[in-house]
Write a protein that holds these residues in place. Structure first.
Motif, PDB file in Angstrom:
ATOM      1  N   ARG A 260      40.518 -26.677  47.390  1.00  0.00           N
ATOM      2  CA  ARG A 260      39.836 -27.698  46.602  1.00  0.00           C
ATOM      3  C   ARG A 260      40.828 -28.462  45.720  1.00  0.00           C
ATOM      4  O   ARG A 260      40.808 -29.697  45.671  1.00  0.00           O
ATOM      5  CB  ARG A 260      38.755 -27.047  45.734  1.00  0.00           C
ATOM      6  N   ARG A 495      34.284 -28.041  51.057  1.00  0.00           N
ATOM      7  CA  ARG A 495      34.251 -29.498  51.191  1.00  0.00           C
ATOM      8  C   ARG A 495      33.749 -29.906  52.574  1.00  0.00           C
ATOM      9  O   ARG A 495      32.958 -30.845  52.720  1.00  0.00           O
ATOM     10  CB  ARG A 495      35.643 -30.085  50.929  1.00  0.00           C
ATOM     11  N   LEU A 516      31.565 -38.706  48.134  1.00  0.00           N
ATOM     12  CA  LEU A 516      32.378 -37.588  47.661  1.00  0.00           C
ATOM     13  C   LEU A 516      33.575 -38.029  46.829  1.00  0.00           C
ATOM     14  O   LEU A 516      34.376 -37.189  46.411  1.00  0.00           O
ATOM     15  CB  LEU A 516      32.858 -36.751  48.853  1.00  0.00           C
ATOM     16  N   HIS A 526      38.262 -34.744  57.428  1.00  0.00           N
ATOM     17  CA  HIS A 526      37.275 -33.662  57.336  1.00  0.00           C
ATOM     18  C   HIS A 526      36.356 -33.654  58.564  1.00  0.00           C
ATOM     19  O   HIS A 526      36.040 -32.592  59.108  1.00  0.00           O
ATOM     20  CB  HIS A 526      36.437 -33.811  56.070  1.00  0.00           C
TER      21      HIS A 526
END
Length: 555
Positions: A260, A495, A516, A526
């Motif tokens: 993170r 995430r 986000l 991602h």
């Protein structure tokens, strides 16, 4: 509009901000601004947004607050905004031109004004991350003197931590870390009146520990700060501090939390600071290599500008990836070609020599392994840096094992294990236990089996897939069928789970990025990871998967 109706949400916002309820504060300030646009509301909103990690939005809010304070003739408010913007532009965006402009503006506003606390904050901001450490030290000493004269404890503690960091940078490591320790102790004990003081002190502590290679001190202070973080959120919101913090979390075995912070560092530095961005990329790549997620590591490293040095870390990460892929010769060649460029980067040089040992052992070149271990041994000073010394001792133990000298191998690896246990570094502990299992395999198989099992359990808990496979292979060689738990193949990060949920709601990559507060490139990254991990063909498959597997939350 009724003045009381305007004042009520502002009072609620100020109360929430003062007690660290950041979401409530942001919402209340936004409501207050619909009733009347005031500089106080914009400045309070900027602070709430900063604590929520919304750095770009916070800069916009603070800039508006500055303009309104100036229009009102409020000197204190305008200078506070200028100081805040100076530090934020330096720390979060590496935009030194904007930072210098804002602090120059603050200095001009204070011309002819009697010396007071504002002058101290301006001097501190001017010195913040200044390359000229001697000038930075003079300015920070000036700020500290003003703080003591004005009885401003927040200015005092911030100046102490900054002074400590500067001293470490100048080579006075013990004196500098003593000042950092003092500032951290007082700030976390509640002596300061502002939460920001904790953030400044923590960031300077992490920076100083990074410079001094003192991960033990950083880890100790992060543990002390855990209660603060749990209650108020992460205080390490500056880009460089998030990267340092991510490295500490990774070393402590808190890999999800490390992801993170390092991903946040990537987003903050993208397009703004190539050096810090490369550092975030390489440290996240190093974590991916330990996790066994080699393709993701390769993608991170492939996106780097090869002209960016990142203090030699890029070269070490590239070599580590080659070794993990089974190309030991390529790893050795790359490092030997780059050793001269690594000469000024002690951390990278130690890691490179340790990798050279493993690369040589991987191809059974004992002479090369012995030579690399000897270079590493000669490089370290055991009295100055125990952690680095134990890296050398561990390398020496692995070489002794390969040479058949089990007594020497056991002595060295036992010494390294004792250090890693004391420092509480779980990956190093498990790796050394695996090596000791190999030492004991021929003479004490029961001990070897126990060590391999403990290492396997630790690697599985961490999510270190490749290392867990090595332990399983060692247990099979000892005649034991290992019980292997879920290794995390296909497991999504926190995430990625958020991104998957948004895919289930049909959001595009730009919409996911906006939701986000990440870049479009990061959102795309991602999505690609999710498709690969879940063995899905496209976004439609991911959306269908999300509706089955992810609990719906309010959007």
């Amino acid at each position: 509009m009724n003045p009381m109706a305007v004042r009520a949400p502002l009072t609620a916002a100020e109360s929430a901000l003062a007690t660290g309820r950041w979401d409530e504060a942001r919402a209340a300030y936004e409501i207050a601004l619909t009733g009347a646009e005031t500089p106080e509301a914009h400045y309070g909103l900027a602070n709430a947004q900063w604590w929520l990690g919304q750095n770009r939005e916070s800069v916009a809010s603070c800039t508006r607050a500055y303009a309104l304070f100036r229009a009102e003739g409020n000197l204190t408010g305008a200078v506070q905004c200028a100081v805040w913007l100076c530090i934020t532009y330096k720390a979060n965006f590496a935009n030194f031109s904007a930072a210098n402009g804002w602090i120059a503006r603050a200095e001009r506003m204070l011309e002819g004004v009697d010396r007071g606390a504002l002058h101290g904050w301006v001097a501190l901001a001017r010195a913040y991350r200044m390359p000229d450490l001697d000038s930075a030290a003079r300015l920070t000493d000036e700020a500290l003197a003003i703080a003591l004269a004005e009885h401003d404890v927040d200015l005092e503690l911030t100046a102490l931590s900054q002074s400590g960091l500067i001293k470490v940078g100048q080579g006075s490591v013990v004196d500098g870390l003593t000042l950092v320790d003092e500032a951290m102790a007082a700030a976390l004990a509640g002596e300061s009146t502002s939460f920001d003081t904790v953030a400044y002190a923590c960031c300077d502590m992490l920076n100083a520990c990074e410079l001094a290679s003192d991960i033990e001190r950083a880890s100790h202070w992060c543990r002390v700060a855990d209660d603060f973080v749990a209650r108020y959120g992460c205080p390490f919101l500056y880009a460089e501090c998030r990267i340092f913090y991510g490295s500490v979390l990774a070393a402590r075995g808190q890999w999800r939390e490390a992801e993170r912070e390092l991903e946040a560092g990537l987003d903050i530095t993208a397009g703004a600071c190539p050096g810090l961005h490369a550092r975030a990329c390489t440290r996240l790549a190093d974590l991916r290599i330990r996790q066994g997620r080699l393709e993701e590591a390769a993608q991170l490293l492939s996106e780097l500008d090869t002209a960016v040095e990142a203090e030699g870390e890029v070269d070490v990460s590239i070599a580590a990836l080659s070794l993990a892929r089974g190309d030991a010769a390529g790893a050795s060649h790359h490092l030997e070609q780059r050793m001269r460029q690594l000469a000024d980067h002690r951390r990278a040089q130690v890691a490179a020599l340790d990798l050279l040992v493993d690369a040589a052992l991987a191809v059974a070149d004992l002479a090369a392994a012995q030579a690399a271990a000897a270079r590493l041994d000669a490089f370290v000073d055991p009295t100055a840096d125990e952690r680095t010394a134990m890296v050398a001792v561990g390398a020496r133990g692995r070489v002794a094992l390969a040479a058949g000298d089990r007594d020497s191998a056991r002595a060295d690896l036992d010494a390294a294990l004792a250090c890693w246990l004391r420092l509480e570094l779980p990956f190093e502990i498990a790796r050394t236990r695996l090596e000791l299992s190999r030492v004991d395999a021929a003479t004490n198989p029961d001990v070897a089996i126990d060590g391999a099992r403990r290492a396997l359990s630790a690697f599985e808990e961490l999510g270190a897939i490749r290392a867990a496979d090595e332990c399983a292979a060692q247990l099979r060689a000892l005649g034991v069928v290992p019980r292997i738990g879920a290794k995390g193949v296909g497991q999504l990060t926190a995430r990625e789970q958020e991104v998957l949920e948004l895919l289930g709601h049909g959001l595009s990559n730009p919409e996911i990025a906006a939701r986000l507060h990440v870049s479009r490139k990061t959102a795309s990254h991602h999505v690609s990871n999710i498709l690969a991990k879940l063995d899905l063909r496209n976004r439609a498959d991911a959306a269908a998967y999300a509706t089955r597997a992810v609990p719906s939350r309010d959007m």
